[in-house]
Scaffold this active site. Structure first.
Site, short mmCIF file in Angstrom:
data_model
loop_
_atom_site.label_atom_id
_atom_site.label_comp_id
_atom_site.label_asym_id
_atom_site.label_seq_id
_atom_site.Cartn_x
_atom_site.Cartn_y
_atom_site.Cartn_z
N PRO A 279 0.73 -1.24 -0.24
CA PRO A 279 0.07 0.05 -0.02
C PRO A 279 0.84 1.39 -0.05
CG PRO A 279 -0.40 -1.25 2.00
CD PRO A 279 0.69 -2.04 1.23
N GLU B 296 1.95 -7.57 8.31
CA GLU B 296 1.94 -6.02 8.60
C GLU B 296 2.92 -5.53 7.63
OE1 GLU B 296 -0.27 -4.67 10.49
OE2 GLU B 296 -1.01 -6.77 10.77
N ARG C 41 -3.60 -8.35 -20.87
CA ARG C 41 -4.35 -7.74 -22.00
C ARG C 41 -3.78 -7.01 -23.16
NH1 ARG C 41 -9.77 -7.06 -21.57
NH2 ARG C 41 -9.49 -4.79 -22.42
N ASP D 51 -6.29 -0.01 -31.47
CA ASP D 51 -5.56 0.52 -32.46
C ASP D 51 -5.60 1.98 -32.72
OD1 ASP D 51 -7.37 1.29 -34.52
OD2 ASP D 51 -7.42 -0.62 -35.29
N1 ADE Z 1 -1.08 -5.18 -0.01
C1 ADE Z 1 -2.06 -4.65 1.00
N2 ADE Z 1 -2.67 -3.68 0.50
C2 ADE Z 1 -2.29 -3.39 -0.88
C3 ADE Z 1 -2.59 -2.61 -1.90
N3 ADE Z 1 -3.55 -1.52 -1.47
N4 ADE Z 1 -2.05 -2.55 -3.00
C4 ADE Z 1 -0.99 -3.43 -3.15
N5 ADE Z 1 -0.54 -4.40 -2.45
C5 ADE Z 1 -1.16 -4.39 -1.00
#
Ligand code: ADE
Length: 242
Positions: free
Chosen positions: A95, A122, A160, A175
């Protein structure tokens, strides 16, 4: 051989089984079957030592939860890098990373090989980042239980863009002559779509889509796309071109 370059996405996780259902879904299964992409799964615990193969420990300084230890993670990444002829671009899902968007997806898809490092608990011991200098990526401002779902989002968006993965009909939309190009780059939102029946519970499909005038349809879609973007995601319109 299919004439395309294969893209390799190595996943490093404590829970490889989370990926097996996803990898066997149709588009990905087909892409793997046609040797367009490969997604080898690696269990970080295989690089942990000791009777209990411990991968996590309590944080120095106290606090809740457990932190991933540096040794098994660093050693797993080093070993996996050796498993192919050239090393991959290392992505760490966290995050605290830079936010994933279509521009980042395009950057990631330009690599022939990615390593996707998923955390749990954590977080990672800081020295993992300091030593490996990964491209830290977040899929949004919310906390997941681990990086696995984020890694799947990256795989899903990246494949993709791998040549040959989408059928002709879908990939044609990308394209440069396509009116949908901007929507595919997420610069504007996609216009509304309708299919049969023409009327459902009193809700009718817009007349303009039924009359066979392609010019009118294109103009309606462009207009609809801009209106929706203005209403829902004005931030996209103000974003500077990258
Ligand atoms: N691990 C925990 N939360 C996450 C997030 N929002 N984006 C990427 N990895 C994560």
């Amino acid at each position: 051989m299919n004439g395309y370059n294969i893209m390799r996405l190595d996943v490093l996780t404590l829970f490889p089984e989370i990926f097996t259902g996803y990898l066997s879904q149709s588009l990905l299964k087909l892409a793997i079957g046609r040797s367009l992409v490969e997604v080898p799964l690696h269990n970080i615990r295989d690089w942990a030592i000791g009777k209990h193969r411990t991968v996590d420990d309590r944080p120095f300084g106290g606090g809740p939860g457990m932190v991933l230890k540096p040794e098994p993670v660093v050693e797993a990444v080093e070993a996996v890098q050796q498993m192919a002829t050239s090393p991959g671009h290392l992505v760490m899902l966290t995050p605290q990373g830079r936010r994933l968007d279509q521009t980042v997806v395009e950057q990631l898809a330009s690599h022939k090989r990615l390593l996707l490092l998923c955390g749990r608990y954590e977080g990672f011991d800081q020295r993992i980042s300091d030593l490996l200098e990964p491209d830290e990526i977040s899929i949004g401002d919310y906390i997941l239980n681990g990086g696995e779902v984020a890694a799947m989002a990256i795989i899903d968006a990246v494949i993709r863009l791998v040549p040959g993965v989408l059928g002709d009909q879908e990939s044609n939309q990308q394209d440069s002559f396509s009116p949908n190009l901007f929507a595919h780059q997420q610069r504007v939102l996609e216009h509304a779509q309708y299919t049969r029946p023409r009327e459902y519970r009193g809700q009718a499909v817009p007349e303009v889509l039924l009359n066979g005038d392609h010019g009118q349809v294109a103009r309606w879609r462009e207009q609809n796309s801009l209106e929706r973007t203005r209403d829902r995601r004005a931030d996209l319109l103000n974003r500077k071109k990258q």
